[in-house]
Design a protein around this motif. Structure first.
Motif, mmCIF file in Angstrom:
data_model
loop_
_atom_site.group_PDB
_atom_site.id
_atom_site.type_symbol
_atom_site.label_atom_id
_atom_site.label_comp_id
_atom_site.label_asym_id
_atom_site.label_seq_id
_atom_site.Cartn_x
_atom_site.Cartn_y
_atom_site.Cartn_z
ATOM 1 N N ARG A 158 4.530 6.115 2.861
ATOM 2 C CA ARG A 158 5.005 6.429 4.203
ATOM 3 C C ARG A 158 4.227 7.609 4.779
ATOM 4 O O ARG A 158 3.672 8.423 4.070
ATOM 5 N N ARG A 159 4.208 7.669 6.093
ATOM 6 C CA ARG A 159 3.599 8.800 6.794
ATOM 7 C C ARG A 159 4.724 9.631 7.379
ATOM 8 O O ARG A 159 5.500 9.155 8.207
ATOM 9 N N MET A 160 4.823 10.865 6.897
ATOM 10 C CA MET A 160 5.887 11.728 7.380
ATOM 11 C C MET A 160 5.405 13.172 7.404
ATOM 12 O O MET A 160 4.466 13.545 6.672
ATOM 13 N N PRO A 161 5.996 13.993 8.240
ATOM 14 C CA PRO A 161 5.530 15.382 8.385
ATOM 15 C C PRO A 161 5.612 16.218 7.118
ATOM 16 O O PRO A 161 4.888 17.201 6.987
ATOM 17 N N TRP A 162 6.477 15.866 6.178
ATOM 18 C CA TRP A 162 6.654 16.688 4.983
ATOM 19 C C TRP A 162 5.698 16.334 3.856
ATOM 20 O O TRP A 162 5.856 16.834 2.738
ATOM 21 N N ASP A 163 4.730 15.496 4.122
ATOM 22 C CA ASP A 163 3.744 15.105 3.115
ATOM 23 C C ASP A 163 2.683 16.205 2.996
ATOM 24 O O ASP A 163 1.878 16.407 3.909
ATOM 25 N N LEU A 164 2.652 16.917 1.861
ATOM 26 C CA LEU A 164 1.695 18.011 1.690
ATOM 27 C C LEU A 164 0.253 17.516 1.674
ATOM 28 O O LEU A 164 -0.668 18.291 1.948
ATOM 29 N N CYS A 165 0.042 16.246 1.365
ATOM 30 C CA CYS A 165 -1.322 15.695 1.383
ATOM 31 C C CYS A 165 -1.899 15.687 2.798
ATOM 32 O O CYS A 165 -3.118 15.660 2.970
ATOM 33 N N ARG A 166 -1.033 15.718 3.803
ATOM 34 C CA ARG A 166 -1.470 15.637 5.205
ATOM 35 C C ARG A 166 -1.162 16.923 5.957
ATOM 36 O O ARG A 166 -0.993 16.929 7.175
ATOM 37 N N ALA A 167 -1.101 18.027 5.251
ATOM 38 C CA ALA A 167 -0.634 19.271 5.858
ATOM 39 C C ALA A 167 -1.460 19.706 7.058
ATOM 40 O O ALA A 167 -0.916 20.158 8.074
ATOM 41 N N VAL A 168 -2.782 19.583 6.984
ATOM 42 C CA VAL A 168 -3.620 20.024 8.098
ATOM 43 C C VAL A 168 -3.327 19.195 9.347
ATOM 44 O O VAL A 168 -3.176 19.736 10.458
ATOM 45 N N GLU A 169 -3.222 17.911 9.170
ATOM 46 C CA GLU A 169 -2.915 17.006 10.282
ATOM 47 C C GLU A 169 -1.551 17.325 10.887
ATOM 48 O O GLU A 169 -1.380 17.332 12.122
ATOM 49 N N VAL A 170 -0.576 17.589 10.026
ATOM 50 C CA VAL A 170 0.777 17.883 10.502
ATOM 51 C C VAL A 170 0.810 19.198 11.277
ATOM 52 O O VAL A 170 1.406 19.288 12.357
ATOM 53 N N LEU A 171 0.181 20.224 10.751
ATOM 54 C CA LEU A 171 0.193 21.529 11.415
ATOM 55 C C LEU A 171 -0.525 21.469 12.761
ATOM 56 O O LEU A 171 -0.155 22.204 13.692
ATOM 57 N N GLU A 172 -1.509 20.611 12.877
ATOM 58 C CA GLU A 172 -2.176 20.431 14.173
ATOM 59 C C GLU A 172 -1.228 19.766 15.159
ATOM 60 O O GLU A 172 -1.177 20.121 16.340
ATOM 61 N N ALA A 173 -0.456 18.794 14.675
ATOM 62 C CA ALA A 173 0.486 18.077 15.538
ATOM 63 C C ALA A 173 1.673 18.949 15.952
ATOM 64 O O ALA A 173 2.242 18.774 17.028
ATOM 65 N N TYR A 174 2.044 19.892 15.085
ATOM 66 C CA TYR A 174 3.207 20.748 15.338
ATOM 67 C C TYR A 174 2.777 22.194 15.576
ATOM 68 O O TYR A 174 3.396 23.136 15.075
ATOM 69 N N TRP A 244 1.015 14.030 -4.305
ATOM 70 C CA TRP A 244 0.534 14.810 -5.448
ATOM 71 C C TRP A 244 1.713 15.228 -6.308
ATOM 72 O O TRP A 244 2.689 15.812 -5.811
ATOM 73 N N LEU A 245 1.617 14.987 -7.596
ATOM 74 C CA LEU A 245 2.686 15.327 -8.527
ATOM 75 C C LEU A 245 3.027 16.810 -8.469
ATOM 76 O O LEU A 245 4.199 17.206 -8.485
ATOM 77 N N VAL A 246 2.016 17.651 -8.366
ATOM 78 C CA VAL A 246 2.220 19.099 -8.375
ATOM 79 C C VAL A 246 2.962 19.589 -7.131
ATOM 80 O O VAL A 246 3.484 20.711 -7.114
ATOM 81 N N SER A 247 3.043 18.755 -6.112
ATOM 82 C CA SER A 247 3.759 19.152 -4.892
ATOM 83 C C SER A 247 5.211 19.501 -5.186
ATOM 84 O O SER A 247 5.774 20.425 -4.593
ATOM 85 N N GLY A 286 -3.738 25.588 -10.476
ATOM 86 C CA GLY A 286 -4.523 26.332 -9.496
ATOM 87 C C GLY A 286 -4.158 26.075 -8.048
ATOM 88 O O GLY A 286 -4.551 26.857 -7.166
ATOM 89 N N VAL A 287 -3.409 25.001 -7.782
ATOM 90 C CA VAL A 287 -3.058 24.704 -6.382
ATOM 91 C C VAL A 287 -1.592 24.968 -6.075
ATOM 92 O O VAL A 287 -1.158 24.778 -4.937
ATOM 93 N N VAL A 288 -0.802 25.402 -7.057
ATOM 94 C CA VAL A 288 0.630 25.636 -6.807
ATOM 95 C C VAL A 288 0.832 26.661 -5.697
ATOM 96 O O VAL A 288 1.627 26.439 -4.768
ATOM 97 N N PHE A 289 0.128 27.791 -5.785
ATOM 98 C CA PHE A 289 0.326 28.843 -4.787
ATOM 99 C C PHE A 289 -0.043 28.391 -3.372
ATOM 100 O O PHE A 289 0.784 28.536 -2.448
#
Length: 350
Positions: A158-174, A244-247, A286-289
């Motif tokens: 699904r495509r949703m705003p809370w998807d961390l894989c799409r964070a840049v796209e979401v922040l641009e939209a919001y 991403w599992l680490v999300s 390394g990506v948790v933070f």
């Protein structure tokens, strides 16, 4: 745009809810409103039963479809097999169906579902919180991810705003309005960190079905009060997706850090608990933070826009000021330090 969903809550009269529960589930009782971002939720105190036998009645947002509810039901069935943790269980209708429909006051037809009530205290209301509790949180999230490791369903894509894989796209939209350049700069700084530290290694990050919303109001601590040492359950699988599992561990860290004087120490204990149960790859540690930071960025930006659409829904603004304060604190942290701390707490060679 990554799946902007409607946040307008369904409007349904109490009489219609009572009729639906009686006709479809054979239940009568009193209702206590519960918070929700986009769904209408009630705790149902069933007449003639003890309080512990309560139910949760959910009337879904108009944007929710049957496929996603089917996916959530299959996930909850898996969760039921996890010993020592409690999760909602679907309560079938009198006809044996997992869900029904209800007509809203404007004539719309919405899906609805009844689940069991899970006893416990919300993580957000528990103090003090020690290292044992934070490690327990990490272990709980890890066990959920392990249980979902081989789970697949079409609705997860699904495509949703809370998807961390799409964070840049979401922040641009919001995007935030230009009236607050200081906060815009804060978001921009964390977006750069995300691009540099996450997107450059994204191909190495494991993917799977994830809960995607282990915030402090979805995590339950054991009863009675004073037993602050163990997470006993997790609720609200409404944002589940394939990511991403680490999300999941990063999201848990993001909310657990809020309003705390030692946020990175708390995050380190959560990461260590997760790693103990379900070992993380060095790249994932390394990506948790940066993922935790970008989750807080998403939270404040999405909340700003949703509150414009639905100003009466106070839940949409929960934690916003705390998130801004934490982002300001975390912006001062040298970007390599959290990874070093997390690896050390996990016993990984730096």
């Amino acid at each position: 745009m990554p799946g902007r969903f409607s946040v307008a809550l369904p409007v349904v009269s109490r009489e219609r809810i009572e009729e639906t529960l009686a006709a479809r589930w054979g239940l009568r009782g009193t209702f206590v409103p519960l918070n929700g971002e986009r769904d209408l939720n009630f705790r149902v105190l069933v007449r003639g039963q003890p309080e512990g036998r309560s139910r949760v009645f959910k009337i879904c947002n108009a944007s929710e479809d049957a496929s996603m509810l089917e996916c959530q039901e299959q996930v909850l069935a898996r969760m039921a097999a996890l010993d020592g943790l409690e999760f909602p269980r679907v309560v079938p209708t009198v006809d044996g169906e997992s869900r029904a429909t209800i007509r809203t006051d404007d004539g719309g037809l919405h899906l609805c579902r009844l689940t069991s009530w899970v006893d416990g205290r919300l993580f957000s209301g528990v103090n003090p919180r020690g290292a044992t509790l934070h490690r327990s949180l990490g272990q709980c999230i890890a066990r959920v991810d392990q249980a979902l490791q081989d789970f697949r369903h079409p609705a997860l894509e699904r495509r949703m705003p809370w998807d961390l894989c799409r964070a840049v796209e979401v922040l641009e939209a919001y995007r935030l309005p230009d009236t607050d350049p200081g906060r815009e700069d804060l978001i921009a700084g964390f977006t750069t960190l995300y691009r540099d530290r996450v997107l450059t290694v994204s191909d190495t990050l494991r993917r799977g079905a994830i809960h995607n919303d282990a915030n402090d109001n979805n995590i339950l601590i054991g009863l009675p009060a004073g037993t602050n040492e163990r997470v006993c359950g997790l609720i609200d699988f409404g944002d589940i997706l394939y990511g991403w599992l680490v999300s999941d561990v990063a999201i848990a860290c993001a909310y657990a850090m809020l309003d705390n004087d030692n946020p990175l120490d708390i995050a380190a204990d959560i990461v260590a608990g997760y790693h103990e149960q379900h070992p993380l790859l060095p790249e994932e540690v390394g990506v948790v933070f940066p993922l935790a930071c970008i989750r807080l960025c998403l939270s404040v930006c999405i909340a700003f826009h949703h509150q414009i659409v639905e100003p009466e829904n106070s839940y949409l603004g929960i934690g916003t000021m705390s998130s801004w304060r934490m982002l300001e604190i975390l912006s001062e942290v040298p970007p390599d330090y959290p990874t070093q701390l997390f690896r050390d707490r996990c016993g990984l060679r730096i």
